[in-house]
Scaffold this active site. Structure first.
Site, PDB file in Angstrom:
ATOM      1  N   ASN A  10     -10.527  -9.528   0.371  1.00  0.00           N
ATOM      2  CA  ASN A  10     -10.756  -9.950   1.758  1.00  0.00           C
ATOM      3  C   ASN A  10     -11.040  -8.763   2.661  1.00  0.00           C
ATOM      4  O   ASN A  10     -10.660  -7.636   2.353  1.00  0.00           O
ATOM      5  CB  ASN A  10      -9.488 -10.609   2.348  1.00  0.00           C
ATOM      6  N   ALA A 249       1.015  -6.556   2.887  1.00  0.00           N
ATOM      7  CA  ALA A 249       0.730  -5.970   1.565  1.00  0.00           C
ATOM      8  C   ALA A 249       1.941  -5.330   0.887  1.00  0.00           C
ATOM      9  O   ALA A 249       1.803  -4.776  -0.200  1.00  0.00           O
ATOM     10  CB  ALA A 249      -0.427  -4.964   1.607  1.00  0.00           C
ATOM     11  N   ALA A 250       3.114  -5.448   1.501  1.00  0.00           N
ATOM     12  CA  ALA A 250       4.311  -4.891   0.833  1.00  0.00           C
ATOM     13  C   ALA A 250       4.535  -5.626  -0.505  1.00  0.00           C
ATOM     14  O   ALA A 250       4.862  -5.002  -1.516  1.00  0.00           O
ATOM     15  CB  ALA A 250       5.534  -5.015   1.730  1.00  0.00           C
ATOM     16  N   GLY A 251       4.325  -6.949  -0.502  1.00  0.00           N
ATOM     17  CA  GLY A 251       4.489  -7.725  -1.737  1.00  0.00           C
ATOM     18  C   GLY A 251       3.435  -7.346  -2.774  1.00  0.00           C
ATOM     19  O   GLY A 251       3.717  -7.291  -3.968  1.00  0.00           O
ATOM     20  N   ASP A 252       2.227  -7.080  -2.313  1.00  0.00           N
ATOM     21  CA  ASP A 252       1.150  -6.675  -3.238  1.00  0.00           C
ATOM     22  C   ASP A 252       1.472  -5.298  -3.833  1.00  0.00           C
ATOM     23  O   ASP A 252       1.254  -5.056  -5.023  1.00  0.00           O
ATOM     24  CB  ASP A 252      -0.193  -6.616  -2.505  1.00  0.00           C
ATOM     25  N   SER A 291      -1.973   1.264   3.731  1.00  0.00           N
ATOM     26  CA  SER A 291      -0.536   1.558   3.695  1.00  0.00           C
ATOM     27  C   SER A 291      -0.026   1.844   2.275  1.00  0.00           C
ATOM     28  O   SER A 291       1.132   2.200   2.099  1.00  0.00           O
ATOM     29  CB  SER A 291       0.235   0.369   4.268  1.00  0.00           C
TER      30      SER A 291
HETATM   31  O1  RIB Z   1      -0.755  -9.768   1.178  1.00  0.00           O
HETATM   32  C1  RIB Z   1      -1.511  -9.302   2.261  1.00  0.00           C
HETATM   33  C2  RIB Z   1      -2.904  -9.843   2.184  1.00  0.00           C
HETATM   34  O2  RIB Z   1      -2.861 -11.237   2.367  1.00  0.00           O
HETATM   35  C3  RIB Z   1      -3.831  -9.346   3.260  1.00  0.00           C
HETATM   36  O3  RIB Z   1      -4.480  -8.149   2.911  1.00  0.00           O
HETATM   37  C4  RIB Z   1      -4.759 -10.509   3.487  1.00  0.00           C
HETATM   38  O4  RIB Z   1      -6.071 -10.266   3.107  1.00  0.00           O
HETATM   39  C5  RIB Z   1      -4.145 -11.673   2.730  1.00  0.00           C
HETATM   40  O5  RIB Z   1      -4.807 -11.903   1.569  1.00  0.00           O
END
Ligand code: RIB
Length: 306
Positions: A10, A249-252, A291
């Site tokens: 995204n 994005a902490a979870g990612d 980040s």
């Molecule tokens: O987890 C964060 C992400 O959720 C963002 O970067 C946004 O694009 C959504 O997908």
């Protein structure tokens, strides 16, 4: 050994404001910025920044940020040969509000992510043999997630699924295809049907998820820590204490750190620590991929917090 991320890409359109707006409220914010995101792409960049070879499989649209999104992945050392440019739609976009406490609200318009289909599974299947793990999320159609998990299981590749965004009725056939399921509190609550906000409720949620067929349930409790259970082995890992600026994005980052550690042959408890450290560091900075910690910062943080 390398990893594959199959999922969303995204462009994030981010507004910061004192608090998150309520229904009908117009709010004067502080700032606006545009930055690459998407749960799949964020996980891929998190892994690449830790120095692990990573390949992204997914879609961007014809117009609207597509080249910028691909270039950004490539600049971050994510292999993009299997990111398909879909001429029929625009790229995925996320509208994000972030408040003074670093909490966020996100609306995702899937765009090209919503078009991921059997063709992409075909390309993914070619890449799976010999890979250590496949990372999945739920910003692409669920049938594609199931087909990808099936292909990975056949190829003997570990499946790590972040069930985000939260979904109530995930098809039951998905659970037995998952090696590690990593819901946060909101996602776990949606999956099991009761609030999940502490170690006790995380334990109950994990038991249900294991019964449904996942091999390992990792329940992310944000600043409280992480509960992990494989059924035979269960443990709680407290979170690192950091000054939160933006939790986007902490979870990612957690999933990226977890997969990176496992790909290096580290144990599950150690992998949870890597995930927690990557997630904590991501929360200290604004934006999604901006980040995510590089290896040097990550190593220093781990050493400083032993
Ligand atoms: O987890 C964060 C992400 O959720 C963002 O970067 C946004 O694009 C959504 O997908």
């Amino acid at each position: 050994m390398s990893i594959i991320v199959f999922g969303s890409i995204n462009m994030d359109l981010v507004a910061t404001a004192p608090h998150l707006p309520t229904a009908g409220e117009t709010l004067l914010g502080y700032d606006f910025f545009q930055a690459p995101g998407g749960k799949g792409a964020n996980q891929a960049v998190a892994i690449a920044k830790l120095g692990i070879p990573i390949q992204m499989v997914g879609r961007v649209g014809k117009q609207g940020f597509s080249q910028e999104l691909i270039d950004n992945l490539a600049t971050n050392n994510v292999k993009t040969d299997n990111v398909f440019v879909d001429e029929t739609v625009s790229s995925g976009v996320a509208i994000i509000n972030v408040d003074d406490a670093g909490e966020n609200q996100i609306v995702v318009i899937p765009g090209a992510n919503g078009q991921v289909n059997q063709e992409d599974i075909g390309r993914l299947s070619q890449l799976l043999p010999g890979k250590k793990a496949l990372l999945l999320q739920l910003e692409i159609p669920v049938p594609a997630v199931i087909a990808a998990a099936e292909a990975a299981q056949k190829a003997g590749v570990k499946v790590i699924l972040d069930p985000a965004p939260a979904q109530k009725d995930l098809p039951e056939e998905l659970y037995p295809l998952v090696d590690i399921l990593t819901p946060n509190q909101v996602e776990a609550a949606q999956l099991v049907g009761f609030p999940v906000n502490d170690e006790d409720s995380a334990k109950k949620a994990a038991e249900i998820l294991l019964e449904k067929g996942v091999k390992c349930a990792v329940v992310k409790l944000g600043a409280k820590g992480v509960y992990c259970s494989t059924g035979t082995k269960s443990f709680f890992t407290p979170a690192f204490s950091v000054k939160t600026v933006d939790t986007t994005a902490a979870g990612d980052a957690f999933n990226g750190g977890l997969a990176a550690a496992l790909s290096q042959g580290l144990s599950l408890p150690q992998a949870i620590i890597w995930g927690s450290a990557a997630g904590a560091l991501a929360a200290t900075k604004s934006g999604a991929q901006f980040s995510l910690p590089d290896r040097d910062t990550f190593d220093k943080f781990l050493i400083g917090n032993r």
